[in-house]
Design an enzyme around this catalytic site. Sequence first.
Site, mmCIF file in Angstrom:
data_model
loop_
_atom_site.group_PDB
_atom_site.id
_atom_site.type_symbol
_atom_site.label_atom_id
_atom_site.label_comp_id
_atom_site.label_asym_id
_atom_site.label_seq_id
_atom_site.Cartn_x
_atom_site.Cartn_y
_atom_site.Cartn_z
ATOM 1 N N ASP A 245 40.955 14.200 40.859
ATOM 2 C CA ASP A 245 40.540 15.280 41.767
ATOM 3 C C ASP A 245 39.017 15.342 41.846
ATOM 4 O O ASP A 245 38.322 14.594 41.149
ATOM 5 C CB ASP A 245 41.130 16.633 41.330
ATOM 6 C CG ASP A 245 40.827 16.969 39.877
ATOM 7 O OD1 ASP A 245 40.029 16.249 39.234
ATOM 8 O OD2 ASP A 245 41.389 17.951 39.369
ATOM 9 N N ASN B 223 44.629 28.749 34.659
ATOM 10 C CA ASN B 223 45.621 29.397 35.532
ATOM 11 C C ASN B 223 46.882 28.550 35.672
ATOM 12 O O ASN B 223 47.702 28.811 36.549
ATOM 13 C CB ASN B 223 45.004 29.636 36.913
ATOM 14 C CG ASN B 223 44.534 28.334 37.557
ATOM 15 O OD1 ASN B 223 44.687 27.257 36.977
ATOM 16 N ND2 ASN B 223 43.970 28.433 38.747
ATOM 17 N N HIS C 233 46.911 25.409 36.592
ATOM 18 C CA HIS C 233 46.820 24.349 37.604
ATOM 19 C C HIS C 233 46.865 22.969 36.959
ATOM 20 O O HIS C 233 46.556 22.796 35.784
ATOM 21 C CB HIS C 233 45.601 24.523 38.527
ATOM 22 C CG HIS C 233 44.282 24.136 37.936
ATOM 23 N ND1 HIS C 233 43.087 24.533 38.471
ATOM 24 C CD2 HIS C 233 43.935 23.380 36.854
ATOM 25 C CE1 HIS C 233 42.087 24.034 37.766
ATOM 26 N NE2 HIS C 233 42.575 23.337 36.784
ATOM 27 N N GLU D 36 46.665 24.279 42.772
ATOM 28 C CA GLU D 36 46.452 25.654 42.326
ATOM 29 C C GLU D 36 47.723 26.510 42.431
ATOM 30 O O GLU D 36 48.604 26.213 43.243
ATOM 31 C CB GLU D 36 45.363 26.294 43.194
ATOM 32 C CG GLU D 36 44.002 25.613 43.122
ATOM 33 C CD GLU D 36 43.238 25.921 41.845
ATOM 34 O OE1 GLU D 36 43.814 25.865 40.741
ATOM 35 O OE2 GLU D 36 42.033 26.215 41.939
#
Length: 236
Positions: free
Chosen positions: A68, A137, A139, A144
Site C-alpha cells: 500500500d 482500527n 485495517h 479501512e
Amino acid sequence: MVSKSYYDDLDALSDRICEVLIETVKKNRRAAICFATGSSPLLGYRKFVKEVIDNNIDVSGITIIKLDEWCGLDMTNTATCEHFLQQEIIKPLAIRKIKYISFNSKAVDFEEECEKIKSKIEALPCIDLTILGIGKNGHIGLNEPGEFVVPEIHVTDLDAKTKTHSMLYNTSNVSKGITIGFKDILSSKKILFIVTGPEKRIAYEQFLSLNVTTQNPSTFLKLHNNVECIVDNNIS
Ligand code: PGA
C-alpha cells in the site's frame, strides 16, 4: 485456517518473520512476496536482509510487491511506504526495477495507477507470501473499516485513526491511500499476519472474537486457509 503463535518479545517474533521469508525464497527462487511496511515487520525484514547477505542467498529472481501507499507524497518523502521498502529491502538486496511492483505515491491518475498494478499482479503466476500488520482500527493494508470492503486494488479515504499512524507524523494533508485489496491478499498462498504493539490489543481482540465483518477488516483473513498469525505477548 489461522494458526496462532505467541512470542515473548519483538526479537523472537522477528526471528519468525525472517524464517518465513527465508523458507519462501529458498522454496521458490522466483517467489512473489507482498510486503507491508511499518513498525510491525521492520526488525524481521532487517534480520532477513542480513541472513540473505551473510549467506549469499540468491534473491535475484524474486518479485517484491508493495502492499500500500499514502497518496500525494513525493516518492522520496521519508514518510512513504516507498522510502521504507527502498531502504529496508530494495536497495540492500539490489532488487531490479522489473522485479518490483510499486504504487506511485504521486500518480497523476490514481485509478490508472490501480489498473497498472492490477495488470502487473495478474501477470504473476501467483503471490507466494503476503506479510501483513494490523491497524489500530483493524485495517489490513489500507483496507479501512466501513460499510463494505473493496475487493480490488483501490484508492481509499483514510480513517481518522489511520491518519494518526506514526509514518505520517511529519506530514500534513494526507487523506487518501492506495492499497492492494482482499482479492489479491486472499489469493496469496500463505499470509503471515503480525500483531505487535499495545495499541493493537482491541483490534486483535475483535479479530479473535468477531465473525467476518467490514467493521474490522482483519477478520477477512479468517476466510483464508493458510494464515500464520504471530503475536507479541506485550500487546496485553
Ligand atoms: P505498524 O502499522 O506496523 O506501523 O503498527 C500497521 C498498520 O497500521 O497497518
